[in-house]
Design an enzyme around this catalytic site. Sequence first.
Site, PDB file in Angstrom:
ATOM      1  CB  CYS A  41      -0.907   0.039   1.243  1.00 14.03           C
ATOM      2  SG  CYS A  41      -1.930  -1.422   1.508  1.00 14.03           S
ATOM      3  CG  ASP A 483      18.179  35.667 -14.937  1.00 13.99           C
ATOM      4  OD1 ASP A 483      17.947  35.141 -16.036  1.00 13.99           O
ATOM      5  OD2 ASP A 483      17.385  36.427 -14.361  1.00 13.99           O
TER       6      ASP A 483
END
Length: 543
Positions: A41, A483
């Site tokens: 499970c 950047d």
Amino acid sequence: MVVCVSANDLDFERCYRAVATRDARFDGHFVTAVRTTGIYCRPSCPAITPKRANVTFLPTAAAAQQGGFRACRRCLPDAAPGSPLWNTRADLASRAMRLIGDGVIERGGVPGLANALGYSQRQLTRVLTGELGAGPLALARAHRAHTARLLIQTTRLPMSDIAFAAGFASIRQFNDTVREVFAVSPTALREESRRRNGDTLPATNGLLTLRLPYREPLDRTWLEWFLAAHAVPGLELYENGIYTRSLRTPHGHTTIRLSIQPGHVRAALSLQDMRDLAPTVARIRHFLDLDADPVGIDEALTAGMAGMPLRVGHTGEMPYPDGRYSGGLGQASDGSEPSNGIQPFDGIALPAGIRVPGCLDGPELLLRTMIGQQISVAAANTHTARLVQQLGEPIDGPIPHLFPTAEAIAEHGSEVLTGPGRRIDAIVGAAKALATGDLVLHSGRTATELRRDLLALDGVGPWTADYVTMRLLADPDVLLPSDLVVRRGASLLGVDLTATARWAPWRSYLTMHLWKHALANPEPRAAAKNDSSATTPTRRKIP
């Protein structure tokens, strides 16, 4: 004497606490195999918690199946989000799992997987068995079983068609695998789904609507802005919260329609060949970073902000390409108060659940990134749209073209592309390297080797190499310090880009936060003009 068993270095006590509390955050991290029932499970399964002495924790469903356990049909452990480890780790096992999810074994067998990773079949099998509890064939079998279940429960396809679409070599192999994994026949599995959900299957084969789960929270505003701002006319469409595009797949092409919903992404797929279902789903999950562990990432990033003074701008909103603004830093998309915001830590508050967008196609990512150098995202979209219109493959459907092949750009790109000659030559050169196989882009590569090969290309500098590496490999620890928008976000938040070790290994997510904060707080001139081209990231210049 109680014997507690856990495999592959899983912490038994931590795993058992997750199962006892049905903690859904651990779904996909491991499976619980119950020896008394022979069932495995997910941790959040609503069934009665098994006794400690009766459970074994395993890293993959394939390992459980290899041990003779069958899947729980109540919690469907194969439907949980994937393990975040396959992205955060860069070892052989993790890279192999990414390629197995993309269907490499179905197309080229274990030799194809070993060749892509640069290892012998024997060594690959030994490492995967040791790390994941199952070899490559067993891992691929688990993926085929998952694909088969999806097709059985969500389509009206005949079982014989499902068998081959899922990658099985024969109908007998398909029937045997489904019975072994789910303990019922394929027909019974479909009937169970009909009784539970009603007879709502689509009448047309090839059309699927899936719910792709993710771990909450998820910063929906950021992902929707990213999809909308980067949508290229003729290739992509973002409208009314739905992202639509077509992409090449191993056996043709697929049109996808994605919309972000609470707890899942609704994915409507129009498949030219049903064999492409599994790789398409894997690419979508990678594209939207759906397997990330946002709680763990958010906690690490917030802890890194300890002791930093809070610096915020004046708007806190995200600009859409048409000039509209939506809820941004710490806000819900409707402008209301955030429901999942990270609590401030020493004055710093970050929006919860930010994701690092991946990619749907490696060569396309590189070429679009190079087209966007030196210009705004809006201008890059215009240039890319012209390339798609002239060289893209025409297709039927809501999106008229596929992105041009590397071969087409290598042959005709110089006739279509505009801008500085050096940039055009660099893009065409990269396309030639891709077309000839001198440059290979796939998610199974190591970051070091990929970055080295990218930097060897003319016109590719550190920014482009790092950006492509971050998105292609889902590398969680890439910072883009050069950047311009990242720099501005860092300045606004007081982040020193020369001292970011405190945020390792989650600096890709830090980059997204810095981007978002800068865009949510545009400079006065940009805010006054409400101009999208002034508020979208500008790429680094070609070195």
